[in-house]
Structure formats: structure tokens, C-alpha cells
Design a protein around this motif. Sequence first.
Motif, PDB file in Angstrom:
ATOM      1  N   UNK A   1      25.027 -25.705 -30.676  1.00 29.89           N
ATOM      2  CA  UNK A   1      25.271 -24.597 -29.755  1.00 29.89           C
ATOM      3  C   UNK A   1      24.117 -24.383 -28.761  1.00 29.89           C
ATOM      4  N   UNK A   2      22.887 -24.624 -29.203  1.00 28.12           N
ATOM      5  CA  UNK A   2      21.757 -24.455 -28.281  1.00 28.12           C
ATOM      6  C   UNK A   2      21.902 -25.402 -27.103  1.00 28.12           C
ATOM      7  N   UNK A   3      22.201 -26.659 -27.400  1.00 34.54           N
ATOM      8  CA  UNK A   3      22.378 -27.637 -26.316  1.00 34.54           C
ATOM      9  C   UNK A   3      23.559 -27.271 -25.441  1.00 34.54           C
ATOM     10  N   UNK A   4      24.651 -26.826 -26.086  1.00 31.03           N
ATOM     11  CA  UNK A   4      25.845 -26.502 -25.311  1.00 31.03           C
ATOM     12  C   UNK A   4      25.556 -25.362 -24.338  1.00 31.03           C
ATOM     13  N   UNK A   5      24.839 -24.343 -24.806  1.00 31.08           N
ATOM     14  CA  UNK A   5      24.549 -23.203 -23.937  1.00 31.08           C
ATOM     15  C   UNK A   5      23.540 -23.607 -22.858  1.00 31.08           C
ATOM     16  N   UNK A   6      22.543 -24.397 -23.238  1.00 32.19           N
ATOM     17  CA  UNK A   6      21.587 -24.900 -22.239  1.00 32.19           C
ATOM     18  C   UNK A   6      22.316 -25.680 -21.149  1.00 32.19           C
ATOM     19  N   UNK A   7      23.285 -26.483 -21.580  1.00 36.36           N
ATOM     20  CA  UNK A   7      23.991 -27.348 -20.629  1.00 36.36           C
ATOM     21  C   UNK A   7      24.807 -26.556 -19.622  1.00 36.36           C
ATOM     22  N   UNK A   8      25.112 -25.273 -19.911  1.00 34.42           N
ATOM     23  CA  UNK A   8      25.870 -24.486 -18.935  1.00 34.42           C
ATOM     24  C   UNK A   8      24.967 -23.979 -17.820  1.00 34.42           C
ATOM     25  N   UNK A   9      23.654 -24.206 -17.953  1.00 31.28           N
ATOM     26  CA  UNK A   9      22.723 -23.715 -16.948  1.00 31.28           C
ATOM     27  C   UNK A   9      22.121 -22.366 -17.317  1.00 31.28           C
ATOM     28  N   UNK A  10      22.329 -21.941 -18.558  1.00 31.97           N
ATOM     29  CA  UNK A  10      21.786 -20.661 -19.011  1.00 31.97           C
ATOM     30  C   UNK A  10      20.264 -20.730 -19.114  1.00 31.97           C
ATOM     31  N   UNK A  11      19.612 -19.570 -18.977  1.00 35.07           N
ATOM     32  CA  UNK A  11      18.158 -19.500 -19.100  1.00 35.07           C
ATOM     33  C   UNK A  11      17.739 -19.485 -20.565  1.00 35.07           C
ATOM     34  N   UNK A  12      16.418 -19.478 -20.791  1.00 32.39           N
ATOM     35  CA  UNK A  12      15.933 -19.560 -22.180  1.00 32.39           C
ATOM     36  C   UNK A  12      16.337 -18.337 -23.008  1.00 32.39           C
ATOM     37  N   UNK A  13      16.145 -17.160 -22.407  1.00 30.11           N
ATOM     38  CA  UNK A  13      16.455 -15.942 -23.141  1.00 30.11           C
ATOM     39  C   UNK A  13      17.942 -15.880 -23.481  1.00 30.11           C
ATOM     40  N   UNK A  14      18.763 -16.269 -22.493  1.00 28.65           N
ATOM     41  CA  UNK A  14      20.208 -16.275 -22.730  1.00 28.65           C
ATOM     42  C   UNK A  14      20.568 -17.269 -23.831  1.00 28.65           C
TER      43      UNK A  14
END
Lengths: 368, 258
Positions: free
Chosen positions: A273-286
Motif C-alpha cells: 500500500x505504501x508504494x501504491x499510494x506513493x505511485x499516485x503522486x501523494x506526498x510523504x505525510x499523505x
Amino acid sequence: MKPLPDARAQHTDRVRRAHGAARWRAALLDGLLAWYILGGTVWFLRWWTHPPAVSGGAPEAFSPALHLGLLVGGVLLGLLWSSIRTSPGRMAVARTTPLLRGDAPKPAGGFWRTWHGRAVLYALALTLGLGLRITQVDLYALFSREGLAGARRIFEALAQPNLSIAGVVFDKMVETIFVALMATVAAVPVAFVLSFAAARNLSRHSAGAMALYSLVRFLANLTRSIEPVLWAIIFSVWVSFGPFGGMLALFVHSVASLIKLYSEQIESVDTGPIEAIEATGAGRLQTIWYAVVPQVVLPYLSYTIYRWDINVRMATIIGLVGGGGVGELLMQYFGLGRYNEVGTIVLFITAVVWTMDWLSAKVREAIA
Amino acid sequence: MQEDAPILEVKDLWKTYDNGVAALRGVSFTVRRGEFLGVIGLSGSGKSTLLRCINRLVEPSSGSIRFGGAEVTAMGGKDLSAARQRIGMVFQHFNLVKRKSVLTNVLTGRLGAVGTWRSIAGRFSPEERARAAELLGIVGLGDKGDVRASELSGGQQQRVAIARSLMQRPDLLLADEPVASLDPSTSHSVMRYLEQANQEFGVTILCNLHFLSLVRQYTTRVIALQAGQIVYEGSPQEIDEAWFRRIYGEEAKEVRIQ
Ligand SMILES: Nc1ncnc2c1ncn2[C@@H]1O[C@H](COP(=O)(O)OP(=O)(O)O)[C@@H](O)[C@H]1O
Ligand SMILES: [Mg+2]
């Protein structure tokens, strides 16, 4: 640019540097071992040549000159020793450093057959001998007539608790439980925030985060290695004796412990999930909020309840050194030699600890 | 941006991991807008590494990746976030946030475009929520919005993941073995949603696949990796027995998915 040879070179470079650092760590380990063997052996020799005045007592203390000599001897021997590839320090470091594990030497017939291994075995035997002598193990005292009579006296008193003081004990018990509760509740938000900085998997991305990681880890480990009783003594000087000092002591220790438990939980989350959320362009806090926090809240809750449970036990101990609550009361009656009253308190503590144990297990089971 | 300009140009891409494994050794290829490009190769041949370099989940060692004309390898911070918003990604293990609702999972596709504090407070706009619900309808899960993601089957989770990536309104979608942990019939249903994204929403797709039958049925072009290098590039229909053996090794036999 030829990236392949470059990366290979970087790899060998890393291995070489790891070897360099490993030598120093090995020298430290071998030095400690040499110092210990040297010191322990001398202790026994002196016990032999200068028997203690009282039978079973300790031999004369080492002079500063002897201490210094042993230390220097240990350091020199350690340096020499660790220059051999199969020394205990070299073996231990090679086997615990991932980059070097492949190169760890394998002595013919196994480590324990070499004289290095024999030295470690000797150190273990030495430890057993020293342990028996230094703690002055004395079976006679345990089973002598006077000893058994004393045991009978206190057990009889404990078994006949004085229930007329139950009201006071109850009040003090409530104080203890609340000291533990407040310390836990106050520690949670602090530990929650810091645990993200103390998780390696969330800190790898930048040098700054890695520095913060090391700092938080270091401080937490340091704080945790100071027992709550010691913190209670410190705070009893700072805010004077009483429940508040006890609460602060438990708070400090709880923050450090929870940081460790929490951050280990973060380090074991599913990275998907961390990679998936990162891949959407989300920031670190998000990313942390959406991918990490949902995975850790329940374990956090469970650890927190567990911590409260521990804090209740510790709060009674802290009371012994003036941290308020039922422990303080116990210490007072003990000082007066009123063992029936002590029995009442022990009864209360046992009941509360059992209940907390059972309760926290149930709650943790329910939220798992 | 011109319509016929390539959406993605990868040139001489190398990736060597910290442990010294060279996963990509000089990969170059171009993807045109609207393509459904299949990537095949043995396990360990570098397919995942290739896809993950494109959105920088993995840092390339050297080479160039141009997405919509901009150099991805040179991007940092805001640029990278903006590029990632236009590149959706679907994973083999779905990678949903299991404890959150299906709708929230779809909404996370918008995180890059929503302010940090607004998103942490969970305050997505009504339009965003409506769009998420619409996408759930498109992948056939219109009634599952309030269900926890962990309660869905594998195929349903992957459809939620597709909806999440479509929430980004991506130009490019990277799919890393999206059906490898699904059974055959579910595989086809998921592949058809990717096909729909490609044909109806005009999303260019780069998809790692295990089964040649799926490659033949769904992709418009295929590249094959072997030990980090491209050994075949062309039409999926032209992969014959001989090519198959070259890509998958002499002993390999093709398995068909019905
Ligand atoms: N994070 C990593 N660290 C080190 N090596 C890796 C990592 N990820 C993949 N590899 C290695 O890189 C090679 C290519 O892996 P991968 O891209 O996952 O291939 P595929 O997706 O085709 O199975 C493999 O040899 C694999 O072991
Ligand atoms: Mg893969």
C-alpha cells in the motif's frame, strides 16, 4: 557513462569499508573478552592466595593500579587476538554483518574445537564460578533454623492480613492505577508522533530523515535503559516525592518503550500500500496517513493497553522509592515491621495485577 | 503536446540494485499514445524493475525516461508528484489499504492533487466522491463503496485498484502482472477492464504479463525481456514456437488460459 562497472565498483567498495569497520568492532569484542578472562582469572587467583577474612566473603578489592593493568592488558590482547581471522570477535562480527556473511571463516572441526572456542568456553565456566562466589550463594542461610523461623514469621503475618486498613489501601491503590493510567495516556501521543521518525523503513529516503531516525532511536534507547525506579528518584528530586513524580517517571519510560514497540510495528507493515499510494503522486505525510497509519492503529492500541498493564505493576514498585500510591504505603508499614498490614497491601496488589492482566488480555484479544 | 508524439521514450535504461544485481541492462523502447504494450519475460528478467523505474518507485542507475516529453529521471518533489499523478499503477497483489473502505481506496487516487491537510482530514470534494462512485460503477462494484477493502475477493480488489488508478485520470497506466494471483476467469474480467480503460478512456497501457495467451488477446504490441535486455519487440501474433523458446528457455511449454 558505464553504469554497470560503476555499480559493481561501488559494491566492492562498500564491502571493503564494511571489512574495515568490522575489524574495529572485532577488536572491541576480543578486547572485552580478553579483559574479562584476565580479570576473572586474577580474581580467582587472589581469592586463592589471599582468602577473604570472613568465610564466604569477598576477597580484597583490586587496587587502581591492578585495574589499570588489567584494562591495558585487555586492550593489547584484544588487538593482537583480533588480528587472527578465527578469533571470537572476528567470527561474531563476520556472522552478524550481512555484507560479510559469505566471507565468514569456517575453521576445520568447528569453532569450539579451536583454542579460540576453548577460550570462550573457559570464559563461560569462569562466569559460573564468579557468579557463585560474588552473589555469595549460601544454602545454609536459606535452610538454617533461624532462616526458616524468619520465613514462617513473615508468611504467617502475610496470611493474616489486617483488613481494618482496607479503606486506606483501596484509596492508595486507586492512586497507583491512575498514576499508571495518566503516564500511559500522556505517553501515547508523544510516542505516536516520534515512532514515525524512529522507523527505518520510513527514514531511508533522505539523509536528514536518517539523522533524525538515529537521534530518536538513540534517545529512546538511552531513556529506556534507565529503569523507571531511577527516573522516579530523579523526579523525586525535581518535583519532590509523590504521585506526580511517579507519573513523570513512568511517562518518560513509557514514551521510550512505546517508541520502540510502535516503530517496530511500522517497520513490519505491508509495503504494498505504501508504494501504491506513493505511485499516485501523494506526498510523504499523505502516504504515511493513508498507507501506514491504518495498518498500525490496532497493534498500537494493543501495545498501549499492554503498557498500561506494565505501568500499574511499575507504579507499585515506584511507590517504594517515593513515587506515591500503594507502594509508598507498603514501604511505611514494612519499615514499622507491621507485616499483617503489609499482607493486606500485597493482597490488594495481587488482586489488581491479576485483574489488569486478565482485562488487558481480553481487550487485546477483542481488538486483534 | 502533439497527438502523434510518443507518450513514453525509454533510452538506454540501466538499473543495478545495491546488492550488485543488474536488473536492467540498456533497455530502450518507445510507446505511442493509445498502445496496449505487453511486457513478457521469465521471472527475474527485469519486468517489474522496468515498470517501477518509469514512475521512480525504483531509482534508475542511468539512462533516460521521457514521459510526455519531460525527463522523469531528472524530476524531484513537485514535478515528480505531478508526473506520478498522470501515471496510474496496478500491482500483482492489488496493494489496497485493507482497513479502509473501497470508496476511500478509490479516492486515494486523488491524493496528489488534494492538499495535505484537507486529505488527512478526509475532506474530499463532492465532485471527487461522485467521480469515485462512478468509477466503482464502471468496474462493476457500485454497491461496494462502504465495504472494507479486505472483505473483497482478489478479483474485486484488483478492480478497485483499477478504479483507484483511473481516479488519477492517467495518461499512462503501468500494470505489473495484474492477474498473476487471480484464477483464469477472474483474470479475463480484470483484463477486460484494462482493455476498456485503453479503448474507451484512451489510457496508454504498459502491462507485464505471464501468459502468452493473454498477451495475444489483449495487447497491441509486445516487448520481451531476458536478463535485463530486450530480446523481442513486435506484434504479439508473431511470437511463434521459436521465439517462445528463445524468451522462455528451451524446456518451456506454453500454457493456455481459457
Ligand atoms: N529491491 C531489490 N533489490 C535487489 N535486487 C532486486 C530487487 N528487486 C528485484 N531485484 C532483482 O532484480 C532482478 C529483476 O527482478 P524483477 O524486476 O522483479 O523481475 P521480474 O519482474 O521480471 O520477475 C532479479 O534478479 C531480482 O532478484
Ligand atoms: Mg515481477
